[in-house]
Design a protein around this motif. Structure first.
Motif, mmCIF file in Angstrom:
data_model
loop_
_atom_site.group_PDB
_atom_site.id
_atom_site.type_symbol
_atom_site.label_atom_id
_atom_site.label_comp_id
_atom_site.label_asym_id
_atom_site.label_seq_id
_atom_site.Cartn_x
_atom_site.Cartn_y
_atom_site.Cartn_z
ATOM 1 N N SER A 94 -0.990 6.713 -3.123
ATOM 2 C CA SER A 94 -0.627 7.130 -4.597
ATOM 3 C C SER A 94 0.816 6.657 -4.646
ATOM 4 O O SER A 94 1.470 6.284 -3.827
ATOM 5 C CB SER A 94 -0.890 8.808 -4.876
ATOM 6 O OG SER A 94 -0.057 9.460 -3.882
ATOM 7 N N ALA A 95 1.361 6.653 -6.081
ATOM 8 C CA ALA A 95 2.514 6.375 -6.524
ATOM 9 C C ALA A 95 3.707 7.445 -5.800
ATOM 10 O O ALA A 95 3.498 8.541 -5.613
ATOM 11 C CB ALA A 95 2.940 6.298 -7.713
ATOM 12 N N ASN A 96 4.940 6.937 -5.422
ATOM 13 C CA ASN A 96 5.901 7.708 -4.710
ATOM 14 C C ASN A 96 6.266 8.861 -5.722
ATOM 15 O O ASN A 96 6.623 8.397 -7.061
ATOM 16 C CB ASN A 96 6.758 6.794 -4.249
ATOM 17 C CG ASN A 96 7.889 7.753 -3.485
ATOM 18 O OD1 ASN A 96 8.763 8.122 -4.144
ATOM 19 N ND2 ASN A 96 7.961 7.800 -2.168
ATOM 20 N N LEU A 97 6.448 9.934 -5.529
ATOM 21 C CA LEU A 97 6.842 11.209 -6.346
ATOM 22 C C LEU A 97 8.229 10.819 -7.033
ATOM 23 O O LEU A 97 8.731 11.289 -7.818
ATOM 24 C CB LEU A 97 6.935 12.338 -5.692
ATOM 25 C CG LEU A 97 5.291 12.667 -5.358
ATOM 26 C CD1 LEU A 97 5.391 14.052 -4.829
ATOM 27 C CD2 LEU A 97 4.407 12.779 -6.792
ATOM 28 N N ILE A 98 9.108 9.876 -6.234
ATOM 29 C CA ILE A 98 10.695 9.570 -6.506
ATOM 30 C C ILE A 98 10.568 8.500 -7.424
ATOM 31 O O ILE A 98 11.177 8.487 -8.432
ATOM 32 C CB ILE A 98 11.292 9.650 -5.480
ATOM 33 C CG1 ILE A 98 11.297 10.968 -4.442
ATOM 34 C CG2 ILE A 98 12.771 9.425 -5.883
ATOM 35 C CD1 ILE A 98 12.070 10.969 -3.284
ATOM 36 N N THR A 99 9.964 7.326 -6.964
ATOM 37 C CA THR A 99 10.119 6.033 -7.588
ATOM 38 C C THR A 99 9.061 5.902 -8.550
ATOM 39 O O THR A 99 9.360 4.804 -9.347
ATOM 40 C CB THR A 99 10.239 4.896 -6.521
ATOM 41 O OG1 THR A 99 8.722 4.979 -5.789
ATOM 42 C CG2 THR A 99 11.159 5.222 -5.499
ATOM 43 N N GLY A 100 7.889 6.599 -8.660
ATOM 44 C CA GLY A 100 6.828 6.107 -9.492
ATOM 45 C C GLY A 100 6.085 5.051 -8.984
ATOM 46 O O GLY A 100 5.228 4.533 -9.875
ATOM 47 N N GLN A 101 6.285 4.410 -7.853
ATOM 48 C CA GLN A 101 5.661 3.252 -7.538
ATOM 49 C C GLN A 101 4.933 3.421 -5.812
ATOM 50 O O GLN A 101 5.713 4.092 -5.183
ATOM 51 C CB GLN A 101 6.373 1.949 -7.546
ATOM 52 C CG GLN A 101 6.800 1.529 -8.928
ATOM 53 C CD GLN A 101 7.737 0.393 -8.879
ATOM 54 O OE1 GLN A 101 8.264 -0.088 -7.755
ATOM 55 N NE2 GLN A 101 8.105 -0.046 -10.131
ATOM 56 N N VAL A 102 4.121 2.622 -5.596
ATOM 57 C CA VAL A 102 3.499 2.816 -4.188
ATOM 58 C C VAL A 102 4.716 2.134 -3.379
ATOM 59 O O VAL A 102 5.218 1.043 -3.578
ATOM 60 C CB VAL A 102 2.115 1.936 -4.067
ATOM 61 C CG1 VAL A 102 1.918 1.990 -2.602
ATOM 62 C CG2 VAL A 102 1.250 2.432 -4.853
ATOM 63 N N SER A 103 5.098 2.926 -2.332
ATOM 64 C CA SER A 103 6.304 2.540 -1.569
ATOM 65 C C SER A 103 5.563 2.248 0.039
ATOM 66 O O SER A 103 4.911 2.612 0.520
ATOM 67 C CB SER A 103 7.179 3.731 -1.289
ATOM 68 O OG SER A 103 7.896 3.752 -2.630
ATOM 69 N N TYR A 104 6.500 1.247 0.400
ATOM 70 C CA TYR A 104 6.024 0.911 1.921
ATOM 71 C C TYR A 104 7.514 0.740 2.575
ATOM 72 O O TYR A 104 8.380 0.424 2.175
ATOM 73 C CB TYR A 104 5.638 -0.650 1.791
ATOM 74 C CG TYR A 104 4.136 -0.695 1.266
ATOM 75 C CD1 TYR A 104 3.064 -0.460 1.834
ATOM 76 C CD2 TYR A 104 4.341 -1.047 -0.163
ATOM 77 C CE1 TYR A 104 1.769 -0.594 1.285
ATOM 78 C CE2 TYR A 104 2.964 -1.125 -1.022
ATOM 79 C CZ TYR A 104 1.675 -0.962 -0.133
ATOM 80 O OH TYR A 104 0.574 -1.043 -0.847
ATOM 81 N N SER A 105 7.403 0.986 3.966
ATOM 82 C CA SER A 105 8.409 1.079 4.672
ATOM 83 C C SER A 105 8.923 -0.219 5.352
ATOM 84 O O SER A 105 8.057 -1.069 5.178
ATOM 85 C CB SER A 105 8.433 2.222 5.849
ATOM 86 O OG SER A 105 7.479 1.601 6.724
ATOM 87 N N SER A 106 10.158 -0.313 5.558
ATOM 88 C CA SER A 106 10.441 -2.048 6.034
ATOM 89 C C SER A 106 10.166 -3.174 5.523
ATOM 90 O O SER A 106 11.238 -3.680 4.844
ATOM 91 C CB SER A 106 9.850 -2.011 7.632
ATOM 92 O OG SER A 106 9.869 -1.077 8.416
ATOM 93 N N TYR A 107 8.776 -3.553 5.255
ATOM 94 C CA TYR A 107 8.711 -4.986 4.396
ATOM 95 C C TYR A 107 8.674 -4.676 2.931
ATOM 96 O O TYR A 107 9.035 -5.820 2.223
ATOM 97 C CB TYR A 107 7.282 -5.154 4.776
ATOM 98 C CG TYR A 107 7.080 -5.396 6.222
ATOM 99 C CD1 TYR A 107 7.078 -6.826 6.830
ATOM 100 C CD2 TYR A 107 6.471 -4.492 7.171
ATOM 101 C CE1 TYR A 107 6.992 -7.011 8.155
ATOM 102 C CE2 TYR A 107 6.310 -4.774 8.654
ATOM 103 C CZ TYR A 107 6.404 -6.024 9.001
ATOM 104 O OH TYR A 107 6.233 -6.375 10.288
ATOM 105 N N GLY A 108 8.392 -3.691 2.319
ATOM 106 C CA GLY A 108 8.499 -3.354 1.301
ATOM 107 C C GLY A 108 7.171 -3.872 0.521
ATOM 108 O O GLY A 108 7.288 -3.737 -0.740
#
Length: 382
Positions: free
Chosen positions: A24-38
């Motif tokens: 789901s979308a990140n509660l802070i950014t509002g977008q799906v987040s991925y570590s390292s690669y983006g």
């Protein structure tokens, strides 16, 4: 259930609502987040490149042995092996993905796998550049050393040393990024790696200038008036030791050997074709095959040029030209990519990475497999 985010100032954990909805979308950014690669690396593309580079590694190793081109093992073979490790690290990242409910919820993968792939894939082309430099040195030595402003003894040596410096800088940046405890430290490592890539790009441009000069002079039969040999003293000592061991020293060899070195043994500018001029007087007949090699009876020709046919020379020149172009494009891409850190818009664009790094280096490896330097300089194993 208690979750957390990290403070921007002290990186201390602060209580924060958990995100238990996978993907789901990140509660802070509002977008799906991925570590390292983006982003989530494409598994099919990663597996495909890994297989292709592993096949390329096997081909390069077997060709090096078959043609007895041992200098291609620490260059082409080593570079392809590092590519395999890098793509293996990328695949490891894919298999290590899991949903982290902290920091607003994001997809996390092993940071060590990310550093493994980024360092290896940035460093590997340095070995490919070294292959170009060594191959060019062998070409000019056999097809016209008098056409280069830089003595054949020093040309490959200078560029390989510069290549090693680039490798050390990039490795240092990778080490800093790999041991960094935060994104700022990781970005610092990325900037250092960028410096190494930029230096490599500058060295490649200088190599292109020397390469083009040699091509132009050879085409117009215009030997360089003077050559510079900064490593003359080194080769003087090395060759002197070899001659002492073999007990074959004579006055003729000493005169030939000390060419380009003054009485103190220091490097100096020299006439590039003193030996060529002597040999030319012995092969000045219009019927001499050396005089007709370039299709011009009066053209200056190096006596060692008969070792390679014109077809072999053109094939190797084309190989270096294509390989250098691939490395320049890839180095320019990497310089721009890493200049904005790991989270820049180019670094987080997977199609660009696959096209301007993976695909270009794949073409390089297979180009050097189908047109291997052994075709011109090798000796078949059987």
């Amino acid at each position: 259930m208690s979750c957390y985010i990290y403070s921007n100032d002290s990186y201390a954990p602060i209580p924060f609502p958990c995100n238990t909805v996978n993907g789901s979308a990140n509660l802070i950014t509002g977008q799906v987040s991925y570590s390292s690669y983006g982003y989530e690396p494409a598994q099919s593309a990663t597996q495909g490149f890994l297989v292709l580079f592993c096949v390329g590694f096997a081909a390069q190793l077997l060709l090096s042995i078959y043609w007895k081109c041992w200098w291609t093992i620490p260059t082409l073979v080593a570079g392809t092996a590092i590519e395999c490790v890098g793509w293996g690290g990328r695949l490891w990242s894919i298999y290590s993905w899991y949903w982290d409910i902290n920091e607003g919820g994001y997809w996390y993968s092993q940071f060590g796998a990310f550093i493994m792939q980024i360092c290896c894939l940035v460093i590997a082309p340095t070995f490919f550049s070294a292959a170009n430099y060594l191959l060019f040195g062998r070409i000019i030595e056999n097809a016209g050393p008098e056409y280069s402003s830089l003595h054949t003894q020093s040309s490959s040596t200078i560029f390989v040393i510069a290549d090693i410096v680039c490798l050390v800088i990039q490795a240092a940046g990778g080490g800093i990024a790999g041991t960094a405890g935060d994104s700022q430290g990781a970005n610092t490592g990325a900037y250092i790696m960028t410096g190494g890539v930029v230096v490599q790009l500058v060295v490649t441009v200088l190599f292109i200038a020397l390469f083009c000069e040699w091509l132009w002079r050879r085409k117009h039969f215009s030997p360089a008036k003077k050559q510079y040999n900064p490593f003359a003293r080194f080769y003087r000592k090395r060759n002197h030791t070899k001659r002492n061991n073999r007990n074959t020293v004579n006055n003729t060899e000493n005169a030939s050997f000390n060419e380009g070195v003054d009485s103190s043994g220091t490097a100096m500018e020299q006439l590039p074709s003193s030996r060529w001029q002597k040999d030319k007087s012995r092969t000045n007949s219009s019927t001499s095959p050396l005089n007709t090699l370039h299709g011009n009876d009066n053209a200056p020709v190096n006596v060692t040029a008969h070792r390679l046919s014109e077809r072999q020379i053109n094939l190797m020149v084309g190989l270096i030209s294509a390989g250098t172009l691939l490395i320049v494009i890839r180095s320019f891409y990497r310089s721009v990519e890493l200049s904005n850190g790991w989270e820049g818009p180019i670094a987080t664009n997977e199609p660009l990475f696959l096209g301007l790094d993976g695909a270009l280096m794949f073409i390089f490896v297979y180009l050097y497999a189908f047109i291997h330097p052994g075709l011109a300089f090798g000796r078949r194993l059987f």
